[in-house]
Motif scaffolding. Structure first.
Motif, short mmCIF file in Angstrom:
data_model
loop_
_atom_site.label_atom_id
_atom_site.label_comp_id
_atom_site.label_asym_id
_atom_site.label_seq_id
_atom_site.Cartn_x
_atom_site.Cartn_y
_atom_site.Cartn_z
N ARG A 69 29.73 33.45 52.27
CA ARG A 69 28.67 34.47 52.24
C ARG A 69 28.60 35.03 50.83
O ARG A 69 29.50 35.75 50.40
CB ARG A 69 28.98 35.59 53.23
N ARG A 70 27.52 34.71 50.12
CA ARG A 70 27.32 35.21 48.77
C ARG A 70 25.85 35.49 48.54
O ARG A 70 24.99 34.79 49.08
CB ARG A 70 27.81 34.18 47.75
N ALA A 71 25.55 36.44 47.71
CA ALA A 71 24.16 36.82 47.43
C ALA A 71 23.36 35.66 46.87
O ALA A 71 22.18 35.50 47.18
CB ALA A 71 24.13 38.00 46.45
N GLU A 72 23.97 34.80 46.04
CA GLU A 72 23.22 33.70 45.43
C GLU A 72 22.81 32.61 46.42
O GLU A 72 22.03 31.73 46.10
CB GLU A 72 24.00 33.07 44.27
N THR A 75 18.60 34.55 51.47
CA THR A 75 18.38 35.61 52.44
C THR A 75 19.49 35.72 53.47
O THR A 75 20.05 36.78 53.67
CB THR A 75 17.04 35.39 53.17
N LYS A 77 22.32 34.19 53.33
CA LYS A 77 23.56 34.24 52.56
C LYS A 77 24.71 33.50 53.23
O LYS A 77 25.86 33.87 53.06
CB LYS A 77 23.98 35.68 52.29
N GLN A 78 24.44 32.44 53.95
CA GLN A 78 25.51 31.74 54.64
C GLN A 78 25.44 30.25 54.39
O GLN A 78 24.39 29.62 54.56
CB GLN A 78 25.46 31.98 56.15
#
Length: 183
Positions: A69-72, A75, A77-78
């Motif tokens: 799970r990362r912002a990059e 939406t 994030k998975q």
């Protein structure tokens, strides 16, 4: 305000809430496993022991799963990385058929709705089967692409199984069970 106008506003509010709940449910990823760990600094969840992932009409079964799970990543994030011998992805198609993919590793980008299966990869649907080292499946566009490995003798293999029209006709002509309480 009149009673009719108020009732319409309440109805529209309930309809909007139900639509939002359905959209949230379709984006929801459910993971069951025998064991779970979390690496908080790196935002990675690790699931082991008979892992089952449900996302809408999609299901993944694996020995081990890493959830990144990362912002990059977008939406949702998975990024789900499932491994197994084999890991298995299945999805019920709009026509009722089942698409199934098997491989040593399945990478499922939830936001992009893409699946990359690698290592003895196989994808099958309605009697058609593709084997390759790496297969990419764009779920939204329903586009499958397969690649051979770097080895010279490696190839992409597709097997097409003909549909027996007699079997199809028999299925169409079979009497359907009756609905109701007829003697």
């Amino acid at each position: 305000m009149t009673s009719k106008v108020m009732n319409k506003l309440v109805f529209l509010g309930l309809l909007a809430a139900a639509t939002n709940a359905l959209a949230a449910e379709q984006n929801e990823v459910i993971i069951d496993s025998g064991r779970q760990q979390a690496q908080l600094q790196s935002n990675i969840g690790i699931f082991e022991q008979n892992v089952v992932i449900i996302h809408g009409d999609r299901k993944i079964q694996a020995d081990r799963l890493e959830v990144h799970r990362r912002a990059e990543l977008g939406t949702n994030k998975q990024l789900l990385v499932a491994t197994g011998s084999p890991a298995i992805f299945s999805e019920k198609q709009a026509d009722g058929s089942l698409l199934e993919a098997k491989a040593n590793e399945i990478r499922y980008d939830v936001a992009a709705l893409t699946l990359v299966i690698s290592g003895d990869a196989e994808i099958s649907q309605a009697g058609q089967k593709i084997n390759a080292q790496v297969i990419t499946y764009d779920i939204e566009q329903q586009l499958i692409s397969a690649e051979r490995s770097g080895q010279q003798d490696s190839r992409v293999r597709t097997v097409l199984v003909p549909v027996d029209e007699d079997d199809e006709n028999k299925k169409e002509k079979e009497p359907q069970p009756s609905q109701g309480n007829n003697p």
